[in-house]
Every structure is written in structure tokens, then in C-alpha cells.
Scaffold this motif. Structure first.
Motif, mmCIF file in Angstrom:
data_model
loop_
_atom_site.group_PDB
_atom_site.id
_atom_site.type_symbol
_atom_site.label_atom_id
_atom_site.label_comp_id
_atom_site.label_asym_id
_atom_site.label_seq_id
_atom_site.Cartn_x
_atom_site.Cartn_y
_atom_site.Cartn_z
ATOM 1 N N TYR A 169 -9.446 6.778 -12.299
ATOM 2 C CA TYR A 169 -9.197 5.364 -11.977
ATOM 3 C C TYR A 169 -7.745 5.146 -11.544
ATOM 4 O O TYR A 169 -7.192 4.079 -11.724
ATOM 5 C CB TYR A 169 -9.547 4.482 -13.177
ATOM 6 N N ILE A 170 -7.158 6.174 -10.960
ATOM 7 C CA ILE A 170 -5.775 6.086 -10.484
ATOM 8 C C ILE A 170 -5.777 5.930 -8.971
ATOM 9 O O ILE A 170 -6.405 6.712 -8.259
ATOM 10 C CB ILE A 170 -4.966 7.323 -10.904
ATOM 11 N N LEU A 171 -5.065 4.910 -8.515
ATOM 12 C CA LEU A 171 -4.946 4.645 -7.084
ATOM 13 C C LEU A 171 -3.669 5.262 -6.538
ATOM 14 O O LEU A 171 -2.633 5.255 -7.204
ATOM 15 C CB LEU A 171 -4.912 3.140 -6.826
ATOM 16 N N LYS A 172 -3.760 5.772 -5.332
ATOM 17 C CA LYS A 172 -2.594 6.284 -4.611
ATOM 18 C C LYS A 172 -2.236 5.228 -3.566
ATOM 19 O O LYS A 172 -3.062 4.880 -2.727
ATOM 20 C CB LYS A 172 -2.931 7.611 -3.945
ATOM 21 N N ILE A 173 -1.023 4.717 -3.639
ATOM 22 C CA ILE A 173 -0.581 3.635 -2.777
ATOM 23 C C ILE A 173 0.501 4.150 -1.841
ATOM 24 O O ILE A 173 1.550 4.616 -2.292
ATOM 25 C CB ILE A 173 -0.034 2.466 -3.624
ATOM 26 N N LYS A 174 0.243 4.072 -0.536
ATOM 27 C CA LYS A 174 1.220 4.522 0.455
ATOM 28 C C LYS A 174 1.925 3.310 1.053
ATOM 29 O O LYS A 174 1.278 2.388 1.537
ATOM 30 C CB LYS A 174 0.538 5.320 1.567
ATOM 31 N N MET A 175 3.249 3.348 1.003
ATOM 32 C CA MET A 175 4.081 2.293 1.570
ATOM 33 C C MET A 175 5.198 2.954 2.351
ATOM 34 O O MET A 175 5.763 3.934 1.877
ATOM 35 C CB MET A 175 4.738 1.443 0.486
ATOM 36 N N ASN A 176 5.509 2.427 3.492
ATOM 37 C CA ASN A 176 6.600 2.946 4.311
ATOM 38 C C ASN A 176 6.794 4.443 4.078
ATOM 39 O O ASN A 176 5.951 5.229 4.437
ATOM 40 C CB ASN A 176 7.863 2.140 4.080
ATOM 41 N N ASN A 177 7.870 4.859 3.437
ATOM 42 C CA ASN A 177 8.122 6.283 3.187
ATOM 43 C C ASN A 177 7.999 6.629 1.712
ATOM 44 O O ASN A 177 8.666 7.534 1.223
ATOM 45 C CB ASN A 177 9.513 6.671 3.697
ATOM 46 N N VAL A 189 5.266 6.892 -1.900
ATOM 47 C CA VAL A 189 3.925 6.939 -2.483
ATOM 48 C C VAL A 189 4.061 6.560 -3.947
ATOM 49 O O VAL A 189 4.970 7.023 -4.639
ATOM 50 C CB VAL A 189 3.298 8.347 -2.348
ATOM 51 N N LYS A 190 3.173 5.709 -4.415
ATOM 52 C CA LYS A 190 3.181 5.252 -5.799
ATOM 53 C C LYS A 190 1.767 5.393 -6.348
ATOM 54 O O LYS A 190 0.796 5.322 -5.603
ATOM 55 C CB LYS A 190 3.629 3.796 -5.837
ATOM 56 N N TYR A 191 1.654 5.572 -7.639
ATOM 57 C CA TYR A 191 0.357 5.700 -8.292
ATOM 58 C C TYR A 191 0.186 4.547 -9.282
ATOM 59 O O TYR A 191 1.132 4.162 -9.966
ATOM 60 C CB TYR A 191 0.246 7.045 -9.001
ATOM 61 N N PHE A 192 -1.038 3.999 -9.338
ATOM 62 C CA PHE A 192 -1.329 2.874 -10.221
ATOM 63 C C PHE A 192 -2.610 3.169 -10.989
ATOM 64 O O PHE A 192 -3.660 3.406 -10.387
ATOM 65 C CB PHE A 192 -1.480 1.582 -9.413
ATOM 66 N N ASP A 193 -2.523 3.136 -12.306
ATOM 67 C CA ASP A 193 -3.674 3.407 -13.165
ATOM 68 C C ASP A 193 -4.406 2.097 -13.470
ATOM 69 O O ASP A 193 -3.874 1.213 -14.143
ATOM 70 C CB ASP A 193 -3.205 4.072 -14.452
ATOM 71 N N VAL A 194 -5.629 1.988 -12.994
ATOM 72 C CA VAL A 194 -6.441 0.788 -13.200
ATOM 73 C C VAL A 194 -7.172 0.836 -14.546
ATOM 74 O O VAL A 194 -7.590 -0.194 -15.060
ATOM 75 C CB VAL A 194 -7.451 0.616 -12.037
#
Length: 72
Positions: free
Chosen positions: A11-19, A21-26
């Protein structure tokens, strides 16, 4: 600005922004209210990025804002 969101694992999302990467645990959200429905992985993986950079599930019935996704 968020460009892409994908499932990293479980349930972890990989979020790509500009340069960056961040991970968010739902997973912590899955114990509350309507988010319990997302324990069904088929429902969890059926999401879309909204026009404000957040994420929507179930045709917008459930969502997390960009601000929530980018919290540290």
C-alpha cells in the motif's frame, strides 16, 4: 508538482515530482472510514491523479490531497 503516482509495493505509493521521488504509505489510513474499502487491492490500484495533484479512488469518492501526499 506531482507528475505521476504509481504503486511501489503493498500500500505504498511512489510519487514522482520534477526531479524528486517520494514514497507515501497509505496503510495507516486503511483502518478509518471508507478507506477500509481500499484493503481490496483491486480497488486500491484503481486510482487517478486529480487536477490539483492529489489522488482519487472510486471515481472521486475517496481522495488524498497533494498536501497530504507530500507531508514529511
Amino acid at each position: 508538482m506531482i507528475h505521476e503516482i504509481s504503486i511501489y509495493k503493498d500500500y505504498i505509493l511512489k510519487i514522482k515530482m520534477n526531479n524528486e521521488v517520494k514514497y507515501f504509505d497509505v496503510e495507516p489510513y486503511l483502518e478509518f472510514g471508507d478507506f477500509k474499502m481500499l484493503k481490496d487491492k483491486n480497488k486500491f490500484k484503481d486510482f487517478e491523479l486529480d487536477e490539483l495533484g492529489g489522488i482519487n479512488w472510486l471515481n472521486g469518492a475517496l481522495s488524498l490531497s497533494k498536501d497530504t501526499l507530500l507531508e514529511d
